[in-house]
Write a protein that holds these residues in place. Structure first.
Motif, mmCIF file in Angstrom:
data_model
loop_
_atom_site.group_PDB
_atom_site.id
_atom_site.type_symbol
_atom_site.label_atom_id
_atom_site.label_comp_id
_atom_site.label_asym_id
_atom_site.label_seq_id
_atom_site.Cartn_x
_atom_site.Cartn_y
_atom_site.Cartn_z
ATOM 1 N N LEU A 13 0.723 -1.174 -0.009
ATOM 2 C CA LEU A 13 -0.118 0.003 -0.073
ATOM 3 C C LEU A 13 0.864 1.271 0.117
ATOM 4 O O LEU A 13 0.438 2.385 -0.729
ATOM 5 C CB LEU A 13 -0.896 -0.088 0.980
ATOM 6 N N PHE A 14 2.012 1.144 0.803
ATOM 7 C CA PHE A 14 2.741 2.413 0.825
ATOM 8 C C PHE A 14 3.276 2.666 -0.588
ATOM 9 O O PHE A 14 3.453 3.705 -0.857
ATOM 10 C CB PHE A 14 3.867 2.038 1.784
ATOM 11 N N LEU A 15 3.851 1.519 -1.342
ATOM 12 C CA LEU A 15 4.561 1.950 -2.670
ATOM 13 C C LEU A 15 3.173 2.464 -3.715
ATOM 14 O O LEU A 15 3.429 3.181 -4.493
ATOM 15 C CB LEU A 15 4.885 0.697 -3.194
ATOM 16 N N LEU A 16 2.300 2.002 -3.669
ATOM 17 C CA LEU A 16 0.817 2.385 -4.600
ATOM 18 C C LEU A 16 0.712 3.952 -4.094
ATOM 19 O O LEU A 16 0.409 4.665 -4.942
ATOM 20 C CB LEU A 16 -0.292 1.293 -4.092
ATOM 21 N N LEU A 17 0.767 4.224 -2.626
ATOM 22 C CA LEU A 17 0.373 5.633 -2.588
ATOM 23 C C LEU A 17 1.574 6.606 -2.949
ATOM 24 O O LEU A 17 1.355 7.639 -3.296
ATOM 25 C CB LEU A 17 0.160 5.691 -0.960
ATOM 26 N N ARG A 18 2.745 5.893 -2.958
ATOM 27 C CA ARG A 18 3.901 6.871 -3.542
ATOM 28 C C ARG A 18 3.477 6.828 -4.943
ATOM 29 O O ARG A 18 3.864 8.069 -5.382
ATOM 30 C CB ARG A 18 5.257 5.938 -3.231
ATOM 31 N N ALA A 19 3.134 5.975 -5.728
ATOM 32 C CA ALA A 19 3.073 6.040 -7.216
ATOM 33 C C ALA A 19 1.990 6.942 -7.538
ATOM 34 O O ALA A 19 1.898 7.789 -8.252
ATOM 35 C CB ALA A 19 2.998 4.853 -7.663
ATOM 36 N N PHE A 20 0.861 6.979 -6.570
ATOM 37 C CA PHE A 20 -0.165 7.912 -6.567
ATOM 38 C C PHE A 20 0.380 9.361 -6.339
ATOM 39 O O PHE A 20 -0.171 10.239 -7.146
ATOM 40 C CB PHE A 20 -1.168 7.627 -5.696
ATOM 41 N N ALA A 21 1.256 9.505 -5.395
ATOM 42 C CA ALA A 21 1.469 10.905 -5.013
ATOM 43 C C ALA A 21 2.379 11.558 -6.236
ATOM 44 O O ALA A 21 2.236 12.498 -6.690
ATOM 45 C CB ALA A 21 2.608 10.921 -4.083
ATOM 46 N N ALA B 298 -9.567 18.504 0.162
ATOM 47 C CA ALA B 298 -8.440 18.698 1.281
ATOM 48 C C ALA B 298 -7.759 17.327 1.851
ATOM 49 O O ALA B 298 -6.698 17.361 1.947
ATOM 50 C CB ALA B 298 -9.272 19.207 2.412
ATOM 51 N N ALA B 299 -8.713 16.206 1.984
ATOM 52 C CA ALA B 299 -8.221 14.836 2.517
ATOM 53 C C ALA B 299 -7.099 14.367 1.563
ATOM 54 O O ALA B 299 -5.818 13.976 1.716
ATOM 55 C CB ALA B 299 -9.549 13.921 2.739
ATOM 56 N N ILE B 300 -7.478 14.266 0.243
ATOM 57 C CA ILE B 300 -6.606 13.785 -0.839
ATOM 58 C C ILE B 300 -5.446 14.412 -1.025
ATOM 59 O O ILE B 300 -4.331 13.976 -1.162
ATOM 60 C CB ILE B 300 -7.314 13.452 -2.177
ATOM 61 N N SER B 301 -5.340 15.852 -0.958
ATOM 62 C CA SER B 301 -4.499 16.861 -1.045
ATOM 63 C C SER B 301 -3.484 16.652 0.058
ATOM 64 O O SER B 301 -2.162 16.553 -0.143
ATOM 65 C CB SER B 301 -4.989 18.002 -1.263
ATOM 66 N N PHE B 302 -3.914 16.322 1.255
ATOM 67 C CA PHE B 302 -3.155 16.111 2.639
ATOM 68 C C PHE B 302 -2.384 14.902 2.428
ATOM 69 O O PHE B 302 -1.268 14.803 2.728
ATOM 70 C CB PHE B 302 -4.101 16.249 3.801
ATOM 71 N N ILE B 303 -3.130 13.882 1.858
ATOM 72 C CA ILE B 303 -2.575 12.494 1.706
ATOM 73 C C ILE B 303 -1.390 12.684 0.667
ATOM 74 O O ILE B 303 -0.211 12.059 0.999
ATOM 75 C CB ILE B 303 -3.519 11.446 1.250
ATOM 76 N N VAL B 304 -1.545 13.289 -0.183
ATOM 77 C CA VAL B 304 -0.650 13.190 -1.314
ATOM 78 C C VAL B 304 0.732 14.292 -0.770
ATOM 79 O O VAL B 304 1.940 13.707 -1.006
ATOM 80 C CB VAL B 304 -1.117 14.090 -2.579
ATOM 81 N N SER B 305 0.384 15.128 -0.010
ATOM 82 C CA SER B 305 1.608 16.130 0.452
ATOM 83 C C SER B 305 2.440 15.127 1.361
ATOM 84 O O SER B 305 3.698 15.130 1.444
ATOM 85 C CB SER B 305 1.040 17.243 1.261
ATOM 86 N N LEU B 306 1.724 14.408 2.322
ATOM 87 C CA LEU B 306 2.142 13.648 3.246
ATOM 88 C C LEU B 306 3.104 12.526 2.471
ATOM 89 O O LEU B 306 4.279 12.317 3.140
ATOM 90 C CB LEU B 306 1.378 12.807 4.106
ATOM 91 N N MET B 307 2.638 11.991 1.380
ATOM 92 C CA MET B 307 3.301 10.867 0.972
ATOM 93 C C MET B 307 4.541 11.528 0.288
ATOM 94 O O MET B 307 5.694 10.658 0.195
ATOM 95 C CB MET B 307 2.413 10.151 -0.193
ATOM 96 N N PHE B 308 4.461 12.459 -0.416
ATOM 97 C CA PHE B 308 5.826 13.302 -0.729
ATOM 98 C C PHE B 308 6.953 13.442 0.128
ATOM 99 O O PHE B 308 8.191 13.172 0.049
ATOM 100 C CB PHE B 308 5.340 14.542 -1.387
ATOM 101 N N LEU C 133 6.950 11.596 3.045
ATOM 102 C CA LEU C 133 7.493 10.237 3.519
ATOM 103 C C LEU C 133 8.287 9.372 2.652
ATOM 104 O O LEU C 133 9.294 8.912 2.800
ATOM 105 C CB LEU C 133 6.145 9.378 3.851
ATOM 106 N N THR C 134 8.058 9.600 1.252
ATOM 107 C CA THR C 134 8.513 8.798 0.350
ATOM 108 C C THR C 134 9.873 9.498 -0.511
ATOM 109 O O THR C 134 10.565 8.906 -1.059
ATOM 110 C CB THR C 134 7.768 8.235 -0.847
ATOM 111 N N LYS C 135 9.817 10.694 -0.501
ATOM 112 C CA LYS C 135 10.831 11.583 -1.538
ATOM 113 C C LYS C 135 11.368 12.682 -0.601
ATOM 114 O O LYS C 135 11.707 13.824 -1.060
ATOM 115 C CB LYS C 135 10.086 12.163 -2.681
ATOM 116 N N PHE C 136 11.680 12.449 0.804
ATOM 117 C CA PHE C 136 11.979 13.208 1.667
ATOM 118 C C PHE C 136 13.451 14.076 1.296
ATOM 119 O O PHE C 136 13.608 15.216 1.528
ATOM 120 C CB PHE C 136 12.208 12.796 3.273
ATOM 121 N N THR C 137 14.267 13.246 0.831
ATOM 122 C CA THR C 137 15.639 13.642 0.305
ATOM 123 C C THR C 137 15.537 14.694 -0.659
ATOM 124 O O THR C 137 16.470 15.404 -0.867
ATOM 125 C CB THR C 137 16.351 12.385 -0.165
ATOM 126 N N GLN C 138 14.309 14.431 -1.381
ATOM 127 C CA GLN C 138 14.239 15.661 -2.687
ATOM 128 C C GLN C 138 13.333 16.787 -2.035
ATOM 129 O O GLN C 138 13.428 17.917 -2.703
ATOM 130 C CB GLN C 138 13.519 14.970 -3.560
#
Length: 608
Positions: A214-222, A414-424, A426-431
């Motif tokens: 699920l984490f990888l799918l959310l990352r791909a979605f973001a 708002a909910a989906i935008s927040f999830i996308v922001s959070l995933m960025f 969590l998954t691309k913190f170095t960038q």
């Protein structure tokens, strides 16, 4: 000469009453304000595949349900920003919504994010366009940065010519791109439905894939949600529309959303059915076009229009950045120069600032689009989240007719935008970590600027408690470098003001020279007192400013004001200035910050 070059590049100045002619109709607005969102379909689907490829080609079928999720978010954003357009017809988008409903600091977070995001819009779009060109012509790959910088300079110049003129030119590439992708998607789908595409190219939908999470799918979605960047631009640029501006803006937004949904879905489906895998040397769109048509004229047409719109998508930033800067400047959070219209009635200071910052960013990141996209996308979704949340509070507070439906739309966005922001994060913190640095610094800078403007206003206001000190006399100091017409001109000016005392000051480096000059002066201007200062270290500024300080201190006791009259000759040709030292400029620069000293320059214009 400079004026002639300027006229050639940006055209004749427009009168203020011609502003109405610079408004956009829906057709031009769709081209100029939607180019960023529409162009993102060239790299949004690719971002999904870049995440899924880490598991393997068998996972590519997941791109379809992920694309459905992106389309749901797109629908929520389009409906939400349609409500924002009608609720805030003056423009300003996420900044105004967040400031009025969540508070000033939230508004500044949204505004600061969008300002930086529009800079990234230009950098990402131009870099992606350059990548599309070098995909078709690999020999140009080593010149990516130079090509990108030249494109930015071209678009900046085009926008300085005015909104209407740039829109008239940019409309053609945008619509050509839409037509090209419709041709590619139509031809590709026809081959799929007629069985010309073998099923061996892709794994069936529903195929179990080891390692998927699920984490990888959310990352791909973001990552895929980066295709939605630019959706907010229309709500920021409502003042650019012809009347009725809100209605025209809403229709343009709906048209943009429809085109974006069709193009995004089509590219995702073609990439899946043709088994396209992302690689560094060739974009996904390029691979799809080659698979459908081969490397023929149609392929190069698609690549050409894709490159064009990716480059010209930067124009969305040029349309929205200056208007957002105007809103921030009116609230005194950034310099007031951003509220000034240029010769062509555009906000030229914002346009030039955006162009310069974008070039700097391209050079810093060496034109690598993939390095910029995560930072670019998270900068969009933070304002998305804040604006949706602000609208939720607005509906709860005002409760207009149909507010529950509006609330549901904004809550979903708002909910989906927040999830996308959070995933960025969590998954691309170095960038994306720079966001956590520049946003607090940007907000701090905004507040410092605001405090400065408030302090200036308090001190300049006549009603302030600080009364002006009466001036009972004037002492004039004239720095002189010799006995010339320049000095004579300045002395005559000082005499015409009937000053209480005129003091000529000569700084000498040699005692003998000092003595000779004093003798010449006594014969030439016997009625003007001369003070000679000896400088052991060959400095003019230090002894002169020290002398001015002494005179100013003594004059203050008598409520006298000290005026330093600086003689300066002006060469006939501007380039002649580099042939002369700039002593007068340096003296003025040092003295301007003396609290009770007036500095005035008396020019003497040379004739040859």
């Amino acid at each position: 000469m400079k004026s002639s070059i300027k006229r050639y590049l940006i055209g004749r100045p427009l009168k203020s009453n011609e502003l109405g002619e610079q408004k956009l109709n829906k057709t031009k607005a769709l081209a100029i304000l939607s180019s960023d969102a529409l162009s993102s379909v060239a790299y949004g689907p690719e971002q999904i595949l870049l995440v899924l490829v880490t598991i393997g080609a068998a996972a590519f079928w997941y791109s379809i349900p992920i694309a459905v999720g992106v389309l749901v978010l797109l629908l929520a954003l389009i409906l939400s920003y349609r409500q924002i357009i009608y609720a805030y017809p003056q423009g300003g988008g996420a900044y105004v919504v967040s400031k009025e409903n969540l508070g000033v600091n939230y508004g500044l977070v949204a505004g600061g994010s969008l300002l930086v995001d529009y800079i990234l819009t230009v950098a990402v779009s131009v870099s992606a366009g350059t990548d599309a060109i070098t995909s078709a012509f690999p020999s140009l790959h080593s010149h990516n940065i130079l090509i990108a910088v030249l494109f930015v300079l071209f678009i900046t110049t085009l926008n300085l010519r005015g909104v209407t003129e740039s829109a008239s030119i940019l409309a053609y590439p945008v619509y050509l791109f839409v037509i090209a992708l419709f041709i590619m998607i139509g031809a590709g789908m026809y081959k799929i439905f007629t069985g010309q595409v073998t099923e061996a190219l892709h794994s069936p939908i529903g195929t179990p894939v080891a390692g998927i999470s699920l984490f990888l799918l959310l990352r791909a979605f973001a990552s895929g949600s980066s295709a939605l960047t630019g959706v907010e631009a229309i709500s920021n640029a409502i003042p650019n529309f012809k009347d009725p501006a809100p209605k025209n803006a809403a229709k343009t937004l709906a048209a943009m959303g429809t085109l974006l949904a069709i193009l995004f879905s089509g590219i995702v489906l073609l990439a899946y059915y043709y088994g396209i895998s992302p690689n560094e040397q060739e974009t996904v769109v390029s691979q799809i076009a080659e698979s459908v048509f081969g490397r023929n004229a149609v392929y190069y047409f698609i690549q050409f229009t894709t490159a064009l719109i990716l480059v010209l998508a930067a124009n969305t930033g040029y349309s929205a950045f200056p208007l957002l800067a105007v809103n921030l400047a009116k609230d005194k959070f950034i310099p007031r120069m951003f509220t000034i219209r240029g010769d062509r009635l555009g906000y030229s200071n914002g346009i030039i600032t955006l162009g310069f910052a974008s070039i700097l960013l391209i050079i810093m990141f060496k034109g690598h689009t993939e390095s910029l996209i995560p930072l670019y996308a998270v900068g969009v979704f933070i304002p998305f989240t804040l604006s949706q949340t602000g609208m939720i509070l607005k509906w709860l507070r005002e409760k207009p007719a149909g507010w529950r439906v509006k609330l549901a739309i904004n809550a979903t966005g708002a909910a989906i935008s927040f999830i996308v922001s959070l995933m960025f994060f969590l998954t691309k913190f170095t960038q994306v970590w720079p966001v956590l640095v520049f946003l607090p610094l940007t907000i701090l800078l905004f507040h410092r600027i605001k405090r400065h403007y408030e302090a200036v206003g308090d001190q300049l206001r006549i009603a302030s408690c600080e009364a002006a000190t009466p001036i009972e006399g004037n002492v004039m100091i004239v720095p002189v470098a010799g006995i010339t017409h320049v000095v004579e001109n300045s002395i005559n000016y000082a005499k015409s003001l009937n000053a209480d005392q005129i003091i000529a000051v000569y700084v000498a480096f040699d005692r003998e020279e000092e003595k000779k000059f004093a003798e010449k002066w006594a014969k030439w201007q016997p009625d003007v007192r001369l003070v000679t200062l000896h400088s052991q270290y060959r400095s003019i500024i230090q002894p002169l400013t020290k002398f001015v300080d002494i005179v100013e201190h003594k004059s203050k006791e008598m409520n006298y004001r000290v005026t330093v009259v600086i003689p300066q000759f002006i060469p006939k040709e501007g380039w002649h200035n580099i042939l002369h030292n700039q002593s007068s400029f340096l003296i003025r620069a040092f003295l301007l910050y003396r609290r009770d000293v007036i500095v005035t320059t008396v020019p003497y214009h040379l004739k040859k």
